[in-house]
Design a protein around this motif. Structure first.
Motif, short mmCIF file in Angstrom:
data_model
loop_
_atom_site.label_atom_id
_atom_site.label_comp_id
_atom_site.label_asym_id
_atom_site.label_seq_id
_atom_site.Cartn_x
_atom_site.Cartn_y
_atom_site.Cartn_z
N ILE A 297 0.85 -1.19 0.00
CA ILE A 297 0.00 0.00 0.00
C ILE A 297 0.88 1.24 0.00
O ILE A 297 1.56 1.54 0.97
N GLY A 371 -11.35 1.15 4.67
CA GLY A 371 -10.03 0.56 4.44
C GLY A 371 -9.16 1.41 3.54
O GLY A 371 -9.57 2.46 3.04
N ASP A 373 -6.54 2.43 0.24
CA ASP A 373 -6.58 2.30 -1.22
C ASP A 373 -5.22 2.69 -1.78
O ASP A 373 -4.33 3.10 -1.05
N TRP A 466 -6.71 -5.37 7.03
CA TRP A 466 -6.99 -4.92 5.67
C TRP A 466 -5.86 -5.35 4.72
O TRP A 466 -4.70 -5.45 5.12
N LYS A 467 -6.20 -5.53 3.47
CA LYS A 467 -5.23 -5.78 2.42
C LYS A 467 -5.81 -5.28 1.10
O LYS A 467 -7.03 -5.10 0.97
N LEU A 468 -4.93 -5.06 0.12
CA LEU A 468 -5.36 -4.61 -1.20
C LEU A 468 -4.91 -5.62 -2.26
O LEU A 468 -3.96 -6.38 -2.06
N ALA A 477 -10.87 -2.30 -0.47
CA ALA A 477 -9.98 -3.11 0.36
C ALA A 477 -10.71 -4.34 0.88
O ALA A 477 -11.92 -4.32 1.11
N ASN A 482 -2.39 -10.35 5.18
CA ASN A 482 -1.53 -9.40 4.48
C ASN A 482 -0.10 -9.93 4.47
O ASN A 482 0.53 -10.07 5.52
#
Length: 710
Positions: A297, A371, A373, A466-468, A477, A482
């Motif tokens: 991120i 979350g 971005d 959270w993760k993307l 998200a 992660n």
């Protein structure tokens, strides 16, 4: 309040391994000299300009030759074109009225040249750190955004009494490594690699320059690099982005903006109300997007970079307006410097860089979908909320710096504050990766070395961070495992009951251990309640003193203050029990006593009612000074002011209507001040030392609270 003195720098340096730092500095110097010779030779052979000024006024300089032979140019990240920062909430006239201004603190600035140090806004607080003589307009703008004193009000910097060490960018890594080893906490870099002069595989790649910066921060763990994301979103410079077409704006970050341990700043357009709340925010039209090729991120968060008025290099009294991530970055850097100043003021030490970075990401204002971005990272910088989390440590927040060893798991139980969002995050300064990209387009090899994990459990349910997804940067998200970021954050809206926070890791840790920082907010860390003690009564009297008792509050620490009514100064004692001894009393003299509860180092109740008594040994009797009861103070209403006790100003910690009026009443019931509750703090500097009532009429309702004027 102590400044960033040699004593405090020495405390930081005591934690550093100077054998490793020295070896790193030698390597950086060797690499620089070797690459400089190569750079000059390639430039001569190919008739490349070492420096140039573009038609738009932007400065460009050939910095080095990449490992693939590409010439790497640095450029400044600003366009000619003023600033709202919630760091202003920390100023003396801000929402929190903390009187933070950067006094005695020091920040490094590296740029295309050095600032005009004689500018009227700097006094003697801007100094050249590397002997450079080339004064640069961009460096002067950045320096002003950090430290301008406010002779021209709208140009006041975020840390307007701090000191800047100004450098040009030629030997940035070498100079930063030396400054960090000597206790530098923060540096600002509002420049980066020029995107239209490198091949496409450079974008999003973990290359040697990112590795070098990660190594510097790992070996000097109190030092944090803050850098601008860049202004290339509509440039179309990356013909082969990891996602979408070249004009979509993704996959545009380069070089040290991709370092794992630094903080990269995007530009935002933000609207803030008078209480410091974010009402609207969108990413600035120019601000570069990511993701990093491995999915990390970046940018990390956003600051306001839209048309900032600052100092100009044309003369000692000139100013200019600029915009871009160059201007967003010093706003964030200055806010981080004030948070370091505040932590030292509260707790006598500085935060490690991972903690400071983690605090900024933990408290940033989320924008759009829940979350993070790939446009503004974890959201818009919120220095006000970060300061509140610092202040509430061990009451409603937890900030801990710890380490985890190979095979170890850490568990931490918390009780959520009902109806609030429970937020827990971990942040760590990761070792520099041995892997660097040498020419492969969009290589997704993770740069993360030590993969730490945070989880929250309750009744068999596990909450994930959270993760993307770099393959779809436009997607919202997700929550999951992660694998790439050295910062992980879990949010549980409307949390209720008890939870267990678990910190663990995958695989083997490099050097078998990893320092990390854990931050938790939206929880209760004590059973203590901010209620003034009740049931005050005298117990045993003796020759020159008397014992005072009261009803104990769970987990409470108590401050007992008493004085001869003819004296101005209170005698103050602290006790963990529901009793105290008032000593050195004189027979037949009148005294006043009061008690308050501390639930943490900073969180205290109001004082109890003041009790007046005449010391007559065993015949002593007590009477309550009950003027506050007759004026209608209701401690059950959530209505208070800050700071309390106050010196010069007070601010409401409760929202009221725009037409609300206030009055200040003395302990004897005399009305002393009347006015409208506006956006500015209420001035109380002209009041004598003592207890007062602030009464606010908001529509048809009246609310009152006590405050003490020092």
């Amino acid at each position: 309040m102590r400044s960033q003195s040699q004593e405090l720098k020495s405390l930081i340096k005591e934690e550093y391994d100077f054998s490793k730092i020295g070896s790193m500095q030698v390597d950086l110097e060797f690499d620089y000299e070797k690459n400089r010779a190569k750079t000059l030779a390639v430039a001569k052979a190919n008739n490349l300009k070492l420096k140039e000024v573009l038609p738009n006024g932007k400065k460009v300089e050939l910095q080095e030759i990449g490992q693939d032979g590409s010439p790497i140019y640095y450029e400044t990240y600003a366009d000619n074109a003023s600033q709202t920062s919630r760091a202003s909430a920390l100023h003396s006239n801000g929402l929190l009225n903390l009187d933070l201004d950067g006094l005695g603190m020091q920040v490094g600035v590296w740029d295309a040249g050095v600032a005009l140090t004689t500018h009227q806004e700097y006094d003697v607080r801007a100094m050249i750190g590397d002997g450079s003589t080339e004064v640069d307009a961009h460096a002067t703008l950045v320096t002003g955004s950090l430290i301008s004193s406010g002779i021209k009000r709208d140009a006041q910097g975020v840390a307007y009494r701090a000191n800047v060490l100004s450098h040009d960018w030629t030997r940035d890594k070498i100079e930063v490594a030396d400054a960090a080893a000597n206790g530098l906490l923060l540096s600002n870099h509002s420049y980066g690699i020029m995107p239209d002069r490198v091949p496409d595989w450079y974008f999003g790649s973990y290359i040697k320059v990112a590795q070098d910066w990660d190594n510097i921060m790992y070996n000097a763990p109190y030092y944090l690099m803050v850098t601008a994301a860049g202004n290339a979103r509509h440039s179309g410079d990356n013909e082969s982005p990891i996602f979408g077409a070249n004009m979509d704006g993704f996959d545009l970050l380069l070089g040290f903006t991709i370092a794992k341990n630094g903080l990269t700043v995007a530009g935002s357009n933000s609207k803030i109300d008078r209480y410091g709340n974010l009402k609207e925010a969108s990413v600035s039209a120019y601000s570069s997007y990511d993701p990093v090729d491995d999915g990390r991120i970046k940018p990390d968060l956003a600051g306001d970079g839209s048309s900032i008025l600052s100092t100009d290099a044309n003369s000692d009294t000139s100013y200019d307006v600029s915009a871009g991530t160059s201007m967003a970055t010093p706003g964030v850097t200055g806010a981080l410097l004030l948070l370091q100043q505040y932590n030292e003021q509260l707790y006598g030490s500085y935060l490690k860089a991972a903690t400071l970075k983690g605090l900024a990401l933990h408290t940033a204002d989320d924008v759009d979908a829940p979350g993070p971005d790939y446009k503004m990272g974890w959201g818009v910088m919120n220095a006000k909320r970060a300061a509140e989390v610092l202040y509430q440590k061990d009451f409603n927040s937890h900030i801990g710096e710890s380490s985890i060893s190979s095979g170890e798991t850490f568990e931490f139980s918390v009780k959520a504050k009902e109806g609030e969002t429970l937020v827990a995050s971990i942040s760590w300064t990761d070792p520099a990766s041995e892997y660097i990209n040498r020419g492969e387009l969009n290589n997704s090899t993770p740069a993360l070395v030590n993969d730490l994990d945070i989880r929250i459990t309750q009744d068999g349910k596990t909450f994930l961070p959270w993760k993307l997804n770099p393959k779809n940067p436009n997607a919202a998200a997700e929550k999951g495992d992660n694998l790439v970021d050295p910062f992980e954050k879990i949010e549980i809206p409307n949390a209720q009951g008890n939870y267990t926070i678990i910190v663990s890791h995958k695989g083997n840790l490099l050097q078998d251990t990893q320092d990390y920082s854990l931050i938790v907010s939206g929880a209760s860390f004590t059973e203590c309640r901010l209620n003034a003690p009740s049931g005050l009564a005298f117990a045993n009297a003796f020759v020159s003193g008397i014992s005072l008792e009261w009803d104990e509050i769970t987990d409470g620490l108590y401050e007992v203050q008493y004085k001869n009514e003819k004296e101005e100064t209170w005698i103050s004692n602290f006790t963990a029990n529901g009793s105290a001894t008032l000593s050195d009393l004189v027979l037949s003299e009148n005294y006043i006593v009061r008690v308050r509860t501390f639930c943490s180092q900073n969180m205290a109740s109001e004082f109890s009612m003041e009790y007046k008594f005449t010391f007559e040994g065993i015949n002593t009797e007590v009477g309550v000074l009950d003027i506050f009861q007759t004026l209608g103070v209701d401690n059950s209403i959530n209505f208070s002011v800050y700071p309390n006790p106050a010196a010069n100003q007070i601010s409401l910690l409760t929202e009221v209507g725009e037409s609300a009026m206030y009055r200040i009443i003395s302990a004897s019931g005399i009305e002393l001040k009347v006015g409208q509750v506006g956006t500015e703090p209420i001035q109380v500097a002209d009041l004598a030392t003592g207890m007062y009532i602030l009464q606010v009429k908001d529509g048809d309702s009246y609310r009152s609270t006590k405050f003490y004027k020092n």
